[in-house]
Design a protein around this motif. Sequence first.
Motif, PDB file in Angstrom:
ATOM      1  N   LEU A 189       0.780  32.779  53.692  1.00 13.44           N
ATOM      2  CA  LEU A 189       0.873  31.747  54.720  1.00 13.44           C
ATOM      3  C   LEU A 189       1.717  30.603  54.193  1.00 13.44           C
ATOM      4  CD1 LEU A 189      -0.165  30.601  57.453  1.00 13.44           C
ATOM      5  CD2 LEU A 189      -2.123  29.716  56.210  1.00 13.44           C
ATOM      6  N   ASP A 190       2.688  30.184  54.975  1.00 11.24           N
ATOM      7  CA  ASP A 190       3.526  29.048  54.608  1.00 11.24           C
ATOM      8  C   ASP A 190       2.751  27.776  54.951  1.00 11.24           C
ATOM      9  OD1 ASP A 190       5.530  27.209  54.084  1.00 11.24           O
ATOM     10  OD2 ASP A 190       6.696  27.726  55.872  1.00 11.24           O
ATOM     11  N   ALA A 191       2.123  27.174  53.945  1.00 13.03           N
ATOM     12  CA  ALA A 191       1.296  25.981  54.164  1.00 13.03           C
ATOM     13  C   ALA A 191       1.621  24.936  53.115  1.00 13.03           C
ATOM     14  CB  ALA A 191      -0.179  26.339  54.111  1.00 13.03           C
ATOM     15  N   ARG A 192       1.481  23.692  53.528  1.00 21.56           N
ATOM     16  CA  ARG A 192       1.779  22.560  52.650  1.00 21.56           C
ATOM     17  C   ARG A 192       0.607  21.591  52.696  1.00 21.56           C
ATOM     18  NH1 ARG A 192       4.699  17.672  53.977  1.00 21.56           N
ATOM     19  NH2 ARG A 192       5.013  18.417  56.078  1.00 21.56           N
ATOM     20  N   LEU A 193       0.243  21.044  51.541  1.00 23.60           N
ATOM     21  CA  LEU A 193      -0.845  20.076  51.435  1.00 23.60           C
ATOM     22  C   LEU A 193      -0.275  18.687  51.236  1.00 23.60           C
ATOM     23  CD1 LEU A 193      -3.861  19.295  51.048  1.00 23.60           C
ATOM     24  CD2 LEU A 193      -3.553  19.820  48.616  1.00 23.60           C
ATOM     25  N   VAL A 194      -0.794  17.729  52.021  1.00 23.03           N
ATOM     26  CA  VAL A 194      -0.425  16.323  51.890  1.00 23.03           C
ATOM     27  C   VAL A 194      -1.709  15.551  51.629  1.00 23.03           C
ATOM     28  CG1 VAL A 194       0.590  14.316  53.036  1.00 23.03           C
ATOM     29  CG2 VAL A 194       1.501  16.606  53.503  1.00 23.03           C
ATOM     30  N   GLY A 195      -1.840  14.945  50.445  1.00 23.13           N
ATOM     31  CA  GLY A 195      -3.036  14.188  50.098  1.00 23.13           C
ATOM     32  C   GLY A 195      -4.043  15.049  49.374  1.00 23.13           C
ATOM     33  N   GLU A 196      -5.218  14.474  49.127  1.00 28.37           N
ATOM     34  CA  GLU A 196      -6.292  15.190  48.441  1.00 28.37           C
ATOM     35  C   GLU A 196      -7.615  14.509  48.719  1.00 28.37           C
ATOM     36  OE1 GLU A 196      -6.270  13.297  44.010  1.00 28.37           O
ATOM     37  OE2 GLU A 196      -4.751  14.787  44.443  1.00 28.37           O
ATOM     38  N   VAL A 197      -8.690  15.237  48.486  1.00 32.38           N
ATOM     39  CA  VAL A 197     -10.034  14.673  48.638  1.00 32.38           C
ATOM     40  C   VAL A 197     -10.286  13.790  47.420  1.00 32.38           C
ATOM     41  CG1 VAL A 197     -12.492  15.184  48.793  1.00 32.38           C
ATOM     42  CG2 VAL A 197     -10.835  16.664  49.938  1.00 32.38           C
ATOM     43  N   PRO A 198     -10.669  12.532  47.631  1.00 33.94           N
ATOM     44  CA  PRO A 198     -10.926  11.657  46.488  1.00 33.94           C
ATOM     45  C   PRO A 198     -12.107  12.153  45.666  1.00 33.94           C
ATOM     46  CG  PRO A 198     -11.529  10.569  48.542  1.00 33.94           C
ATOM     47  CD  PRO A 198     -10.897  11.867  48.906  1.00 33.94           C
ATOM     48  N   GLY A 199     -12.030  11.967  44.368  1.00 33.56           N
ATOM     49  CA  GLY A 199     -13.077  12.422  43.473  1.00 33.56           C
ATOM     50  C   GLY A 199     -14.425  11.793  43.736  1.00 33.56           C
ATOM     51  N   GLY A 200     -14.472  10.617  44.353  1.00 31.60           N
ATOM     52  CA  GLY A 200     -15.729   9.930  44.603  1.00 31.60           C
ATOM     53  C   GLY A 200     -16.481  10.400  45.831  1.00 31.60           C
ATOM     54  N   ALA A 201     -15.909  11.342  46.575  1.00 32.50           N
ATOM     55  CA  ALA A 201     -16.589  11.839  47.780  1.00 32.50           C
ATOM     56  C   ALA A 201     -17.794  12.679  47.377  1.00 32.50           C
ATOM     57  CB  ALA A 201     -15.628  12.667  48.625  1.00 32.50           C
ATOM     58  N   ASP A 202     -18.874  12.571  48.148  1.00 30.94           N
ATOM     59  CA  ASP A 202     -20.083  13.363  47.899  1.00 30.94           C
ATOM     60  C   ASP A 202     -19.757  14.855  47.910  1.00 30.94           C
ATOM     61  OD1 ASP A 202     -21.676  11.124  47.756  1.00 30.94           O
ATOM     62  OD2 ASP A 202     -22.701  11.485  49.656  1.00 30.94           O
ATOM     63  N   ALA A 203     -20.565  15.628  47.205  1.00 28.68           N
ATOM     64  CA  ALA A 203     -20.384  17.078  47.153  1.00 28.68           C
ATOM     65  C   ALA A 203     -20.461  17.689  48.549  1.00 28.68           C
ATOM     66  CB  ALA A 203     -21.415  17.706  46.229  1.00 28.68           C
ATOM     67  N   ALA A 204     -21.376  17.224  49.384  1.00 27.64           N
ATOM     68  CA  ALA A 204     -21.505  17.761  50.749  1.00 27.64           C
ATOM     69  C   ALA A 204     -20.241  17.496  51.555  1.00 27.64           C
ATOM     70  CB  ALA A 204     -22.717  17.161  51.450  1.00 27.64           C
ATOM     71  N   VAL A 205     -19.646  16.334  51.366  1.00 30.34           N
ATOM     72  CA  VAL A 205     -18.411  15.977  52.067  1.00 30.34           C
ATOM     73  C   VAL A 205     -17.266  16.842  51.547  1.00 30.34           C
ATOM     74  CG1 VAL A 205     -16.742  14.126  52.460  1.00 30.34           C
ATOM     75  CG2 VAL A 205     -19.205  13.652  52.589  1.00 30.34           C
ATOM     76  N   GLN A 206     -17.181  17.025  50.236  1.00 30.07           N
ATOM     77  CA  GLN A 206     -16.139  17.876  49.662  1.00 30.07           C
ATOM     78  C   GLN A 206     -16.252  19.305  50.189  1.00 30.07           C
ATOM     79  OE1 GLN A 206     -15.638  17.596  45.389  1.00 30.07           O
ATOM     80  NE2 GLN A 206     -16.210  15.441  45.414  1.00 30.07           N
ATOM     81  N   ARG A 207     -17.479  19.832  50.264  1.00 31.43           N
ATOM     82  CA  ARG A 207     -17.683  21.184  50.800  1.00 31.43           C
ATOM     83  C   ARG A 207     -17.260  21.265  52.266  1.00 31.43           C
ATOM     84  NH1 ARG A 207     -22.329  20.872  47.766  1.00 31.43           N
ATOM     85  NH2 ARG A 207     -23.570  20.301  49.585  1.00 31.43           N
ATOM     86  N   ALA A 208     -17.599  20.243  53.037  1.00 29.62           N
ATOM     87  CA  ALA A 208     -17.233  20.237  54.456  1.00 29.62           C
ATOM     88  C   ALA A 208     -15.718  20.243  54.622  1.00 29.62           C
ATOM     89  CB  ALA A 208     -17.844  19.029  55.157  1.00 29.62           C
ATOM     90  N   VAL A 209     -15.032  19.413  53.852  1.00 34.14           N
ATOM     91  CA  VAL A 209     -13.566  19.371  53.932  1.00 34.14           C
ATOM     92  C   VAL A 209     -12.988  20.726  53.532  1.00 34.14           C
ATOM     93  CG1 VAL A 209     -11.493  18.331  52.918  1.00 34.14           C
ATOM     94  CG2 VAL A 209     -13.395  16.880  53.646  1.00 34.14           C
ATOM     95  N   TYR A 210     -13.508  21.306  52.473  1.00 30.92           N
ATOM     96  CA  TYR A 210     -13.043  22.625  52.025  1.00 30.92           C
ATOM     97  C   TYR A 210     -13.211  23.654  53.130  1.00 30.92           C
ATOM     98  CZ  TYR A 210     -12.861  27.007  49.442  1.00 30.92           C
ATOM     99  OH  TYR A 210     -12.556  28.272  49.022  1.00 30.92           O
ATOM    100  N   ARG A 211     -14.380  23.697  53.757  1.00 35.56           N
ATOM    101  CA  ARG A 211     -14.649  24.687  54.803  1.00 35.56           C
ATOM    102  C   ARG A 211     -13.787  24.460  56.038  1.00 35.56           C
ATOM    103  NH1 ARG A 211     -15.222  28.679  55.534  1.00 35.56           N
ATOM    104  NH2 ARG A 211     -16.735  28.809  57.188  1.00 35.56           N
TER     105      ARG A 211
END
Length: 116
Positions: free
Chosen positions: A6-28
Amino acid sequence: MTGSGLDARLVGEVPGGADAAVQRAVYRIVQEALTNVRKHAPGASAVVEVRETGAGLEVTVTNTAPTRPALRLPGSGLGLVGLRERAENLHGTLTCGTTADGGYRIHATVPAREGA
């Protein structure tokens, strides 16, 4: 995204200070959105944008229109429903729909901390 076909590009990132539940939600959210691009928009490219806002995080996955017909693949049709529920469980939102050029966009907002 390397190796996905898949031709995909990422702009930005999840900040390290985000809760684990928030990081999982963004990942999903990103995982399901890219799966949908691959499944429903063959040949499309995608941009994944993650940005921090004063209220938390915004995640947007936008794909271009498909370049070839989609295969009829089995599915429950509940992927987006599940993502919306995941965002709402964190007191966030998820909206989605077609773009003017025939692509598709998923946009989610979630607080940086669970329960915020």
